[in-house]
Design an enzyme around this catalytic site. Structure first.
Site, mmCIF file in Angstrom:
data_model
loop_
_atom_site.group_PDB
_atom_site.id
_atom_site.type_symbol
_atom_site.label_atom_id
_atom_site.label_comp_id
_atom_site.label_asym_id
_atom_site.label_seq_id
_atom_site.Cartn_x
_atom_site.Cartn_y
_atom_site.Cartn_z
ATOM 1 N N PRO A 136 -7.515 18.551 -21.945
ATOM 2 C CG PRO A 136 -6.951 16.187 -21.465
ATOM 3 C CD PRO A 136 -7.880 17.198 -21.311
ATOM 4 C CG ASP A 220 3.126 40.654 -22.413
ATOM 5 O OD1 ASP A 220 3.767 41.571 -22.442
ATOM 6 O OD2 ASP A 220 1.893 40.523 -21.807
HETATM 7 CL CL1 6GU Z 1 -6.136 22.186 -19.890
HETATM 8 N N1 6GU Z 1 -6.357 20.020 -18.535
HETATM 9 C C1 6GU Z 1 -5.555 18.883 -19.040
HETATM 10 N N2 6GU Z 1 -5.730 17.102 -17.430
HETATM 11 N N3 6GU Z 1 -4.521 17.788 -19.306
HETATM 12 C C2 6GU Z 1 -4.098 18.928 -20.090
HETATM 13 C C3 6GU Z 1 -4.717 20.498 -20.408
HETATM 14 C C4 6GU Z 1 -5.499 20.431 -19.870
HETATM 15 N N4 6GU Z 1 -4.133 21.502 -21.408
HETATM 16 C C5 6GU Z 1 -3.224 20.152 -22.253
HETATM 17 N N5 6GU Z 1 -3.017 18.956 -21.563
#
Ligand code: 6GU
Length: 302
Positions: A136, A220
């Site tokens: 994230p 798209d």
């Molecule tokens: Cl890529 N990984 C995680 N663990 N949480 C997320 C994410 C990724 N993207 C948004 N939240």
């Protein structure tokens, strides 16, 4: 293309073998290897995490486990549960340094006084696999990334859990990989597995031949910077609701114009920030002005 995934929950990645992606594997366009991170854990408990330096909640994934896992997957020496599946065909392979030199191009890049290479040029002849670390805290993953990654030979996804992976793993991996830390949206998932599925699907559907019945991806959502408008099929009237008349008119110029207008209106309504990066012509601006006016006077909501 080859995709490797390293995770402590290999079962979570099972959907990679289904539907569209499974078909791409059968057809030899894609090879998938899912690796259990615990196979690289050295202690009796097969532990992969430890408490964070500096304190705080949660656990951090250990560099001593991730390092060897990434080394083995980069070099192709990791045990590969998918080795019985069809091998991947290289597709749309980017020209490598050797190819460029053989073609008489790029052969002077090392010459005295040659212009410094741009990062893109350096990437062109870089045959390190692409390591994708879902987090994230990463840069937002976009359709443009999906398009670029769909031309790669080898993607490796490193799925973290707990509070994350020791940052030195990512720093050290630059020696064997080109590394991208990416997020799929502004919310927090428990781990990178589902984000990996999301990104793998976005990438694999762009590999030529994977989406058989699609003329192109040019229509798209996002490929022209706009959201796609609504679509309809038979019957013409359903539960008292009619298909917009224009779509059954057979007038393709009118239909194209209507579709463009619907895309613009929907984008203005739902993702106005996207419009800043789209080239608008005079007709587009008229459509948006009319939508603005409708909204001010309390027009219908979609
Ligand atoms: Cl890529 N990984 C995680 N663990 N949480 C997320 C994410 C990724 N993207 C948004 N939240």
């Amino acid at each position: 293309m080859r995709i490797d995934v390293i995770t402590i929950f290999p079962d979570y990645l099972e959907p990679l073998r289904h539907a569209l992606l499974g078909k791409a594997i059968e057809e030899g366009r894609l090879a998938v290897g899912v690796h259990n991170l615990r196979d690289w854990a050295s202690d009796n408990h097969k532990s992969v995490d430890d408490s964070p330096f500096g304190g705080g909640p949660g656990m951090v994934m250990k560099p001593s486990v991730w390092g060897p896992a990434l080394d083995d997957v980069a070099s192709g020496t990791a045990a590969d549960p998918s080795r019985d599946l069809a091998t991947a065909l290289p597709h749309l392979r980017k020209p490598r340094h050797d190819d460029l030199a053989a073609a008489g191009e790029g052969s002077d890049t090392a010459a005295e006084g040659a212009a410094p290479e741009s990062p893109a040029e350096r990437d062109e002849k870089d045959d390190r696999p692409l390591l994708i670390v879902p987090t994230p805290a990463g840069r937002p993953f976009t359709q443009a990334d999906a398009v670029e990654w769909s031309r790669e030979d080898h993607l490796v996804f490193a799925c973290g859990r707990y509070e994350g992976i020791d940052q030195r793993v990512v720093d050290d991996a630059q020696r064997t990989y080109r590394v991208r830390e990416v997020s799929i949206g502004d919310y927090v998932l428990i781990g990178g597995e589902v984000a990996t599925l999301v990104m793998a699907e976005a990438v694999v559907r762009l590999i030529p031949g994977v989406l058989g019945n699609r003329r192109s991806h040019e229509e798209d959502s996002f490929s022209d910077g706009l959201l796609e408008g609504p679509c309809y099929t038979k019957p013409r009237t359903w539960r008292g609701l009619d298909v917009p008349e224009v779509l059954t008119s057979g007038d393709h110029a009118r239909i194209d114009k209507w579709r463009r207008a619907e895309s613009l209106r929907r984008t203005a309504e739902r993702r106005p920030e996207l419009l800043d990066r789209v080239e608008l012509d005079a007709v587009d601006r008229d459509v948006l002005a009319a939508w603005e006016e409708e909204r001010r006077s309390g027009g219908d909501e979609h």
